[in-house]
Design a protein around this motif. Structure first.
Motif, short mmCIF file in Angstrom:
data_model
loop_
_atom_site.label_atom_id
_atom_site.label_comp_id
_atom_site.label_asym_id
_atom_site.label_seq_id
_atom_site.Cartn_x
_atom_site.Cartn_y
_atom_site.Cartn_z
N GLN A 163 0.84 -1.20 0.00
CA GLN A 163 0.00 0.00 0.00
C GLN A 163 0.87 1.25 0.00
O GLN A 163 1.96 1.26 0.57
N TRP A 189 1.66 4.97 1.21
CA TRP A 189 1.40 5.82 2.36
C TRP A 189 2.09 7.16 2.19
O TRP A 189 3.23 7.23 1.73
N SER A 209 2.98 10.54 4.63
CA SER A 209 2.92 11.07 5.99
C SER A 209 3.58 12.44 6.02
O SER A 209 4.53 12.71 5.27
#
Length: 146
Positions: free
Chosen positions: A91, A93, A95
């Motif tokens: 996946q 991500w 941040s």
């Protein structure tokens, strides 16, 4: 080098996690920053979107974060913004981290009692240094006359 410096105002969203690393102490916590706007139609203030940042505090700042912040407290954080993209478990991500330089309570929303942290004085903690300091004081004292 160009850095993206940001100042954000929000609430502590997670309990600060403190660790002693080989590079020194570090604390991290999540910061929730919610935009607010005035809805003139309904005549009320309304919450907008909430952004979450992971705040990293290093060295003395990290130690002081550990003893000063709890969930829900309003804070102001200033530091370097770092946006990271990574793949984890197949996946994608993204941040947003802030490498904090300054963290403080938002006094427009409450009060705080500041306590200065005194740095350890080697003469007070090391027995050999204490004995050496005492000898230096004795040598500096004038001899009694008489």
């Amino acid at each position: 080098m160009n850095e993206t410096l940001v100042t954000v105002v929000g609430n502590v969203a997670t309990t600060p996690v403190f660790r002693e690393l080989s590079s020194g102490p570090v604390a991290r916590f999540r910061l929730a920053v919610t935009a607010r706007y005035y809805d003139a139609v309904q005549n009320v203030w309304t919450d907008g979107h909430t952004n979450f940042f992971t705040v990293w505090a290093r060295r003395t700042l990290g130690t002081n974060v550990q003893g000063s912040l709890t969930i829900g407290e309003p804070v102001i954080v200033q530091g370097k913004l770092k946006v990271r993209d990574e793949e984890r478990g197949g996946q994608h991500w993204t941040s947003a981290d802030i490498d904090a330089m300054v963290i403080g309570h938002d006094l427009s929303r409450g009060t705080a009692a500041f306590r200065r942290v005194l740095k350890a004085n080697a003469a007070l903690t090391d027995p050999a240094a204490m004995a050496e300091a005492a000898a230096a004081v004795r040598e500096a004292e004038p001899e009694p006359v008489g």
